[in-house]
Enzyme design. Structure first.
Site, PDB file in Angstrom:
ATOM      1  N   ASP A  36      48.129 -25.117  56.059  1.00 28.00           N
ATOM      2  CA  ASP A  36      48.524 -26.533  55.935  1.00 28.00           C
ATOM      3  C   ASP A  36      48.607 -26.885  54.457  1.00 28.00           C
ATOM      4  O   ASP A  36      47.880 -26.335  53.642  1.00 28.00           O
ATOM      5  CB  ASP A  36      47.482 -27.437  56.627  1.00 28.00           C
ATOM      6  CG  ASP A  36      48.051 -28.794  57.021  1.00 28.00           C
ATOM      7  OD1 ASP A  36      48.187 -29.045  58.243  1.00 28.00           O
ATOM      8  OD2 ASP A  36      48.373 -29.591  56.110  1.00 28.00           O
ATOM      9  N   TYR A 150      65.436 -35.652  62.928  1.00 26.36           N
ATOM     10  CA  TYR A 150      64.325 -35.078  63.686  1.00 26.36           C
ATOM     11  C   TYR A 150      64.861 -34.441  64.972  1.00 26.36           C
ATOM     12  O   TYR A 150      64.512 -33.316  65.320  1.00 26.36           O
ATOM     13  CB  TYR A 150      63.313 -36.179  63.989  1.00 26.36           C
ATOM     14  CG  TYR A 150      62.027 -35.715  64.638  1.00 26.36           C
ATOM     15  CD1 TYR A 150      61.033 -35.085  63.891  1.00 26.36           C
ATOM     16  CD2 TYR A 150      61.783 -35.933  65.993  1.00 26.36           C
ATOM     17  CE1 TYR A 150      59.836 -34.691  64.482  1.00 26.36           C
ATOM     18  CE2 TYR A 150      60.590 -35.543  66.588  1.00 26.36           C
ATOM     19  CZ  TYR A 150      59.620 -34.925  65.828  1.00 26.36           C
ATOM     20  OH  TYR A 150      58.435 -34.526  66.417  1.00 26.36           O
ATOM     21  N   THR A 185      48.943 -39.459  66.936  1.00 21.68           N
ATOM     22  CA  THR A 185      48.520 -38.689  65.751  1.00 21.68           C
ATOM     23  C   THR A 185      48.985 -39.452  64.511  1.00 21.68           C
ATOM     24  O   THR A 185      49.796 -40.386  64.618  1.00 21.68           O
ATOM     25  CB  THR A 185      49.171 -37.296  65.712  1.00 21.68           C
ATOM     26  OG1 THR A 185      50.554 -37.461  65.342  1.00 21.68           O
ATOM     27  CG2 THR A 185      49.075 -36.550  67.033  1.00 21.68           C
TER      28      THR A 185
HETATM   29  N1  LIG Z   1      52.952 -37.094  67.263  1.00 23.48           N
HETATM   30  C1  LIG Z   1      54.015 -37.073  68.060  1.00 23.48           C
HETATM   31  O1  LIG Z   1      54.392 -38.084  68.690  1.00 23.48           O
HETATM   32  C2  LIG Z   1      54.772 -35.792  68.247  1.00 23.48           C
HETATM   33  C3  LIG Z   1      55.597 -35.674  69.385  1.00 23.48           C
HETATM   34  C4  LIG Z   1      56.314 -34.488  69.555  1.00 23.48           C
HETATM   35  C5  LIG Z   1      56.216 -33.474  68.646  1.00 23.48           C
HETATM   36  N2  LIG Z   1      55.401 -33.632  67.558  1.00 23.48           N
HETATM   37  C6  LIG Z   1      55.346 -32.506  66.625  1.00 23.48           C
HETATM   38  O2  LIG Z   1      54.026 -32.036  66.592  1.00 23.48           O
HETATM   39  C7  LIG Z   1      53.793 -31.352  65.372  1.00 23.48           C
HETATM   40  C8  LIG Z   1      52.466 -31.779  64.805  1.00 23.48           C
HETATM   41  O3  LIG Z   1      52.558 -33.150  64.471  1.00 23.48           O
HETATM   42  P1  LIG Z   1      51.329 -34.180  64.625  1.00 23.48           P
HETATM   43  O4  LIG Z   1      51.823 -35.252  65.517  1.00 23.48           O
HETATM   44  O5  LIG Z   1      50.074 -33.467  64.942  1.00 23.48           O
HETATM   45  O6  LIG Z   1      51.359 -34.780  63.143  1.00 23.48           O
HETATM   46  P2  LIG Z   1      50.298 -34.766  61.957  1.00 23.48           P
HETATM   47  O7  LIG Z   1      50.951 -35.512  60.873  1.00 23.48           O
HETATM   48  O8  LIG Z   1      48.978 -35.241  62.459  1.00 23.48           O
HETATM   49  O9  LIG Z   1      50.158 -33.217  61.583  1.00 23.48           O
HETATM   50  C9  LIG Z   1      51.159 -32.523  60.906  1.00 23.48           C
HETATM   51  C10 LIG Z   1      50.477 -31.524  59.987  1.00 23.48           C
HETATM   52  O10 LIG Z   1      51.513 -30.694  59.403  1.00 23.48           O
HETATM   53  C11 LIG Z   1      51.213 -30.545  58.026  1.00 23.48           C
HETATM   54  N3  LIG Z   1      52.449 -30.289  57.297  1.00 23.48           N
HETATM   55  C12 LIG Z   1      53.561 -31.069  57.244  1.00 23.48           C
HETATM   56  N4  LIG Z   1      54.482 -30.514  56.440  1.00 23.48           N
HETATM   57  C13 LIG Z   1      53.958 -29.344  55.988  1.00 23.48           C
HETATM   58  C14 LIG Z   1      54.414 -28.325  55.122  1.00 23.48           C
HETATM   59  N5  LIG Z   1      55.637 -28.383  54.553  1.00 23.48           N
HETATM   60  N6  LIG Z   1      53.619 -27.258  54.875  1.00 23.48           N
HETATM   61  C15 LIG Z   1      52.381 -27.186  55.437  1.00 23.48           C
HETATM   62  N7  LIG Z   1      51.871 -28.139  56.261  1.00 23.48           N
HETATM   63  C16 LIG Z   1      52.654 -29.208  56.532  1.00 23.48           C
HETATM   64  C17 LIG Z   1      50.572 -31.879  57.613  1.00 23.48           C
HETATM   65  O11 LIG Z   1      49.817 -31.757  56.403  1.00 23.48           O
HETATM   66  C18 LIG Z   1      49.708 -32.183  58.833  1.00 23.48           C
HETATM   67  O12 LIG Z   1      48.417 -31.615  58.718  1.00 23.48           O
HETATM   68  C19 LIG Z   1      55.013 -31.633  64.496  1.00 23.48           C
HETATM   69  O13 LIG Z   1      55.885 -30.528  64.522  1.00 23.48           O
HETATM   70  C20 LIG Z   1      55.646 -32.831  65.184  1.00 23.48           C
HETATM   71  O14 LIG Z   1      57.031 -32.910  64.937  1.00 23.48           O
HETATM   72  C21 LIG Z   1      54.673 -34.739  67.355  1.00 23.48           C
END
Ligand SMILES: NC(=O)c1ccc[n+]([C@@H]2O[C@H](COP(=O)([O-])OP(=O)(O)OC[C@H]3O[C@@H](n4cnc5c(N)ncnc54)[C@H](O)[C@@H]3O)[C@@H](O)[C@H]2O)c1
Length: 255
Positions: A36, A150, A185
């Protein structure tokens, strides 16, 4: 789920869905590496699960090969790779294009899935097989109109996983996607007030789906996750074939 002594790597494991999956894999007995760009948060989660924090930007082409190699060396093997880091589009990408920002979004949401899978597959082969799961989204299965960028990146992840999963199935390597609906999140913190009483997933709901994929998933599947529903592979409709056509030939591509 028994992953005793197995090696796992989770990108974006310092927050939200990734952190929930780190905890899940660790409680199933796996050694877990957390990649991360948020170094402090990665170290906090790693300390909690006696795992390995590997700070870095996953969109950098050198990072995923380096991190998978460190994790494999440290754990002696690599069995599960969860390619989960991601971000929202941050712009509509239709009339207001900021190219530098666009590259960053594509870099983490799309490139890192390809870099991570390519880096993981040789290690999974050495382990005798294994699983790559990429976090796509319901926006990989349907349009999310407020965020076309996205939507594009997550559709790309689903397409990549479906083809790569089929290509690697004979080697005992599963490549799958998990497609959550809205999850509570930090990613959607700025929009959360707008959801009212619309049910949101918890990160643990998504971790349940990841456990389901590890237990009974098949390569190429994209599992939807929605509040109150049992996660399952999404049933894609077939596309129409040519009039008069039978099965398409098994074309070999020269790479
Ligand atoms: N939260 C939602 O509603 C949702 C729904 C569907 C899919 N997602 C997907 O789930 C995944 C996780 O998201 P989340 O909701 O837990 O968000 P989050 O923001 O809590 O976690 C994302 C993590 O990815 C890390 N990150 C981002 N860019 C990075 C990079 N370039 N290099 C290294 N680390 C990086 C961030 O530091 C963070 O710790 C993502 O791919 C997101 O698109 C989220």
């Amino acid at each position: 789920m028994d992953l005793k002594g197995r090696g796992a790597l989770v990108t974006g494991g310092a927050s939200g869905i990734g952190a929930a999956v780190v905890r899940r894999l660790s409680s199933a007995g796996a050694h877990v590496a957390i990649v991360d760009r948020d170094e402090d948060a990665a170290r906090r989660i790693a300390d909690e699960v006696a795992g390995l924090a590997l700070p870095g930007d996953v969109s950098d082409p050198d990072i995923m090969p380096m991190m998978t190699s460190i994790a494999e060396d440290r754990f002696g093997r690599l069995d599960v790779v969860f390619l989960n880091a991601g971000t929202t589009g941050g712009q509509t990408g239709t009339s207001d294009l900021d190219v530098e920002h666009y590259r960053r979004v594509v870099g983490v949401n799309m490139d890192h899935v390809v870099f991570g899978t390519s880096a993981a597959v040789p290690a999974l082969r050495r382990a005798g097989g294994g699983t790559v799961i990429a976090t796509a989204s319901l926006a990989g299965l349907m349009p999310l109109a407020p965020d076309p960028l996205y939507t594009m990146t997550k559709h790309a992840v689903v397409g990549y996983v479906r083809a790569a999963g089929a290509a690697l199935a004979d080697e005992g390597i599963r490549v799958c996607a998990v497609c959550p609906g809205f999850a509570d999140t930090p990613l959607i913190a700025a929009q959360k007030g707008q959801f009212g009483d619309f049910p949101l997933l918890t990160p643990d709901d998504v971790a349940d789906a990841v456990s389901g994929i590890l237990e009974r998933g098949k390569g190429g599947e994209a599992w939807f996750v929605q509040p109150g529903r049992e996660p399952a592979p999404y049933g894609f409709r077939g596309v129409p074939g040519p009039v008069g056509g039978t099965r398409p030939p098994a074309v070999k591509w020269s790479h």
